[in-house]
Design a protein around this motif. Structure first.
Motif, mmCIF file in Angstrom:
data_model
loop_
_atom_site.group_PDB
_atom_site.id
_atom_site.type_symbol
_atom_site.label_atom_id
_atom_site.label_comp_id
_atom_site.label_asym_id
_atom_site.label_seq_id
_atom_site.Cartn_x
_atom_site.Cartn_y
_atom_site.Cartn_z
ATOM 1 N N LYS A 41 0.805 -0.932 0.069
ATOM 2 C CA LYS A 41 0.278 -0.122 -0.122
ATOM 3 C C LYS A 41 0.910 1.180 0.034
ATOM 4 O O LYS A 41 1.799 1.313 1.056
ATOM 5 N N GLN A 42 0.902 1.940 -1.227
ATOM 6 C CA GLN A 42 1.473 3.138 -1.021
ATOM 7 C C GLN A 42 0.966 4.299 -0.167
ATOM 8 O O GLN A 42 -0.284 4.284 0.061
ATOM 9 N N GLY A 69 6.170 6.727 0.804
ATOM 10 C CA GLY A 69 6.896 5.306 1.137
ATOM 11 C C GLY A 69 5.747 4.533 0.814
ATOM 12 O O GLY A 69 4.630 4.814 0.232
ATOM 13 N N VAL A 70 6.158 3.238 1.227
ATOM 14 C CA VAL A 70 5.035 1.932 0.998
ATOM 15 C C VAL A 70 5.175 1.449 2.290
ATOM 16 O O VAL A 70 6.247 1.174 2.971
ATOM 17 N N GLU A 90 6.768 -2.443 7.650
ATOM 18 C CA GLU A 90 7.605 -1.728 6.942
ATOM 19 C C GLU A 90 8.059 -2.148 5.479
ATOM 20 O O GLU A 90 8.252 -1.654 4.346
ATOM 21 N N ARG A 91 8.300 -3.525 5.610
ATOM 22 C CA ARG A 91 8.742 -4.206 4.396
ATOM 23 C C ARG A 91 7.902 -5.489 4.169
ATOM 24 O O ARG A 91 7.207 -6.023 4.671
ATOM 25 N N ARG A 92 8.418 -6.329 2.920
ATOM 26 C CA ARG A 92 7.722 -7.514 2.283
ATOM 27 C C ARG A 92 9.137 -8.683 2.449
ATOM 28 O O ARG A 92 9.540 -8.599 1.144
ATOM 29 N N THR A 93 9.680 -9.060 3.345
ATOM 30 C CA THR A 93 10.767 -9.888 3.330
ATOM 31 C C THR A 93 10.512 -11.235 3.736
ATOM 32 O O THR A 93 9.506 -11.524 4.471
ATOM 33 N N LYS A 94 11.349 -12.178 3.512
ATOM 34 C CA LYS A 94 11.400 -13.554 4.190
ATOM 35 C C LYS A 94 11.094 -13.576 5.786
ATOM 36 O O LYS A 94 10.274 -14.234 6.421
ATOM 37 N N VAL A 95 11.889 -12.651 6.237
ATOM 38 C CA VAL A 95 12.202 -12.532 7.685
ATOM 39 C C VAL A 95 10.438 -11.965 8.210
ATOM 40 O O VAL A 95 10.051 -12.393 9.283
ATOM 41 N N ILE A 177 -3.817 7.492 2.098
ATOM 42 C CA ILE A 177 -3.418 7.353 3.310
ATOM 43 C C ILE A 177 -1.813 7.729 3.584
ATOM 44 O O ILE A 177 -0.971 7.242 2.800
ATOM 45 N N SER A 178 -1.684 8.594 4.706
ATOM 46 C CA SER A 178 -0.376 9.061 4.690
ATOM 47 C C SER A 178 0.548 8.295 5.493
ATOM 48 O O SER A 178 1.974 8.669 5.159
#
Length: 189
Positions: A41-42, A69-70, A90-95, A177-178
């Motif tokens: 979501k941006q 950001g995203v 905050e991210r989309r990682t394996k962890v 959405i900010s």
């Protein structure tokens, strides 16, 4: 936009039939079916104040905006138990995925024998991600409580969590959405 499945593809049919069989199982609270999906979501700030809508006039937003950001939005949905929870990361990682699975098992389903998990086959969605995030002993403990089923490539629409995310998007998140805090508030269960 549509994901059109390939014609005469044995792998697609095999994975599709597996998912459909999972959905036909009788409800078992000791082994709940949970569907998982995620989306980016941006985050967008307004540059100018919108003009508020009133009877006979729609609200107006300036085309200009400030990118902020995203975030990643995880959706876990138990269709037969009518339970849903979301998490914003905050991210989309394996962890990140591994920690969401740990929360699913240890916080949302601490007393069940096994969770039947339906999800797409994104590269972060694998048992190996648990081993990247946790000790081998902990990763194995978590994996032993999962029965994982993947939707076919080009068939993620078979995942009920994807449908639930699209509803959330159209009813709640289809606007600017900010920040992460607001996104978390808007998606709170």
């Amino acid at each position: 936009m549509w994901c059109i499945p390939p014609s005469a593809n044995a792998a697609f049919v095999c994975a599709m039939e597996d998912i459909l069989e999972i959905y036909k199982r009788p409800y078992n609270p000791d082994e709940p079916l949970v569907c998982m999906d995620e989306m980016a979501k941006q985050l967008i700030n307004e540059v100018r104040l919108p003009i508020v809508g009133e009877p006979g006039k729609i609200a107006r937003f300036d085309y200009e905006y400030e990118r902020n950001g995203v975030c990643n939005l995880f959706m876990f949905y138990e269709p037969f138990g009518a339970k849903r929870y979301t998490a914003v990361t905050e991210r989309r990682t394996k962890v990140d995925w591994a920690y969401q699975i740990k929360e699913l098992l240890d916080i949302h389903y601490p007393d069940v024998k096994k969770v039947v998990l339906v999800m797409d086959n994104l590269n972060t969605h694998s048992g190996a991600s648990l081993y990247e995030a946790f000790s081998p002993h902990e990763a194995r403990r978590l994996l032993e409580r999962l029965e994982i089923h993947y939707t076919p490539k080009h068939g993620s629409w078979l995942n009920i969590a994807e449908i639930e995310l699209r509803v959330l998007m159209s009813q709640c998140l289809n606007r600017r959405i900010s920040d992460k805090k607001t996104l978390e508030h808007e998606t709170k269960n």
